[in-house]
Design a protein around this motif. Structure first.
Motif, short mmCIF file in Angstrom:
data_model
loop_
_atom_site.label_atom_id
_atom_site.label_comp_id
_atom_site.label_asym_id
_atom_site.label_seq_id
_atom_site.Cartn_x
_atom_site.Cartn_y
_atom_site.Cartn_z
N SER A 1 -4.35 -3.75 -5.31
CA SER A 1 -3.45 -4.11 -4.77
C SER A 1 -2.72 -4.51 -3.10
N ASN A 2 -3.57 -4.51 -2.85
CA ASN A 2 -4.33 -6.28 -1.33
C ASN A 2 -3.45 -4.93 -0.05
N VAL A 3 -3.31 -3.92 -0.30
CA VAL A 3 -2.64 -2.17 0.51
C VAL A 3 -3.95 -1.85 1.56
N LEU B 1 2.81 0.34 1.36
CA LEU B 1 2.90 0.92 -0.12
C LEU B 1 4.33 0.58 -1.17
N LYS C 1 4.36 -0.50 -5.06
CA LYS C 1 2.93 -0.45 -5.32
C LYS C 1 2.41 0.57 -5.39
N GLU C 2 2.97 2.72 -5.83
CA GLU C 2 2.69 3.49 -5.82
C GLU C 2 1.92 3.72 -7.37
N ALA D 1 0.83 1.68 -9.93
CA ALA D 1 0.11 0.84 -9.64
C ALA D 1 -1.86 1.42 -8.76
N ILE D 2 -1.17 1.63 -7.82
CA ILE D 2 -2.46 2.51 -6.98
C ILE D 2 -2.95 4.21 -7.35
#
Ligand code: ASP
Length: 442
Positions: free
Chosen positions: A325-327, A348, A351-352, A354-355
């Motif tokens: 997720s590119n985090v 974040l 994107k929560e 998905a992660i």
């Protein structure tokens, strides 16, 4: 070789004629203050606009093809006001103003526009002091990718400084290989000062600003906190990461590489000793801790799984999920069967799900949840290594203040302890820590 001090003055130190006079007094008082790095005129009062911002705005109008006469005139007025009030009758920037205005019309670039603030201010200061003017465009260089190029810079700058007795050098900018002007990021005159100090093999880099150095804690949280007399580069990095800023982050590296100390000084109270930033110090610490800093806006992903410790690749799989997720993450404290990943809440956002789904499918945790509204506090100090009971003082203070600690992370260098608390407990926790380590020792 002659003793050399490199002195950098920030925008508030050079905002008007009165400030210029203070700066001149400071420089001329000590013949070792040979190389002066100047910022553009900053704010004279709270609602005032920095010349750098005026230049950005003016250039934006120019690049949109709008008329920018009025905005440009206001910039000229700032400099002409200083020149006039200093009584510099035989000096004028009119030719430079013409050149710059023409270059604005011909789209000389945003960085070029911003850089003119320090260029013009340094010309005024050099003339006022009777020093040479050295244009940073000819001696400070960036590579093709826009990174600062120390090798090329030192090759040109070091011999130039060696044969110059006294000079003013504009901060904030240098040249790209094709000759166009490029600036450092905002506040970058600090970086120029550090580069000049290294190239001049200075004994010290004095960074003059409008505060008497660093304070142990943010004065907006603690009323009148005690100043820090001496701090190491490593401690400063830890505190700066948490948002305690006086000096540009990148300004540490050139002087650090050469072991040159930095002294943060106050132009308005020149007698104050300020803060010394050094590589190492034998000076005993006045307090067990050197500083406390913190920031809100953090989240934590909590992962629990029995026998996590024996599962090869567990950590990597969790981090892979973030990577997808590119985090990026800030810290990762872990226990035998638990792991927490601390992430900036902003990073974040959105994107929560998905992660979490990705972590679930990769490592099948027993428990997995996100907590938001976390604040981190770093308690930093080289003195913690030798002092016993630091953690006990810290945790007792927080328990007595009824603050629940959600996370603890101590680096193996024993230079800092980072704790996580609920955002609503942030200020109470900072005060409790400060009182436990500092107030009682006064
Ligand atoms: N004048 C520039 C700025 O406002 C650079 C500096 O002052 O260091 O960011």
């Amino acid at each position: 070789m002659k003793e050399t001090k490199v002195v950098k003055f920030g925008g508030s130190s050079l905002a008007d004629a009165k400030q210029f006079q203070k700066v001149a007094d400071i420089i001329l008082e000590d013949p070792a203050r040979r190389f002066v790095v100047a910022s553009a005129p900053g704010k004279r009062f709270v609602e005032d606009v920095k010349v750098t911002d005026m230049l950005y705005n003016c250039y934006e109008l120019a690049s949109e093809g709008e008329n920018f006469d009025q905005q440009f005139q206001s910039i000229k007025d700032r400099y002409n006001g200083i020149i006039e009030e200093l009584g510099m009758d035989d000096f004028s920037l009119d030719e430079d103003f013409e050149t710059i205005k023409g270059a604005f019309s011909h789209m000389a670039g945003r960085d070029y526009a911003a850089s003119r603030g320090e260029y013009l201010n340094s010309k005024v200061l050099a003339k006022y002091l009777g020093f040479d003017f050295i244009d940073a465009a000819k001696y400070i260089f960036f590579d093709e990718r826009g990174n600062f190029d120390w090798d090329k810079t030192s090759e040109k700058l070091a011999p130039k400084l060696a044969k110059t007795e006294y000079a003013v050098i504009p901060g904030f900018y240098g040249s790209m290989p094709n000759g166009t002007i490029k600036t450092f990021s905002r506040g970058g005159s600090d970086v120029t000062g550090s580069i000049v100090a290294r190239a001049a093999e200075a004994k010290i880099y004095e960074n003059w600003t409008d505060v008497s150095g660093f304070l142990i804690c943010d004065p907006r949280i603690i009323n009148n906190p005690v100043p820090i007399n001496t701090i190491t580069y490593a401690e400063l990095r830890e505190l700066a990461y948490m948002g305690a800023t006086v000096l540009h982050e990148d300004a540490i590296f050139p002087v650090r590489a050469a072991g040159i100390p930095v002294n943060i000084k106050n132009t308005n109270c020149p007698k104050d000793r300020g803060t010394m930033i050094v590589s190492e110090t034998a000076e005993p610490c006045e307090h067990i801790i050197t500083g406390i800093a913190g920031k809100k806006g953090m989240s934590v992903i909590n992962i629990e799984k029995d026998k996590m410790n024996s599962e090869v690749g567990f950590g990597r799989n969790v981090l892979r999920a973030l990577e997808k997720s590119n985090v990026s993450f800030e810290h990762m404290p872990s226990g035998v069967d638990t792991m927490s990943v601390i992430i900036q809440t902003d990073a974040l956002a959105g994107k929560e799900t998905a992660i979490l789904d990705e972590i679930r499918s990769r490592v099948h945790p027993d428990q997995l949840f996100i907590e938001t509204d976390l604040a981190l506090i770093a308690v930093v100090g080289r003195g913690m290594k030798s002092a016993r009971g630091t953690a006990a003082i810290l945790f007792t203070a927080l328990a007595e203040a009824r603050v629940n600690i959600k996370m603890i992370d101590q680096g193996s260098s024993e230079l800092n302890i980072i704790i996580g608390v609920a955002e609503e407990d942030f200020e109470v926790a900072m005060r409790a820590i400060y009182d436990a380590f500092i107030e009682v020792k006064r």
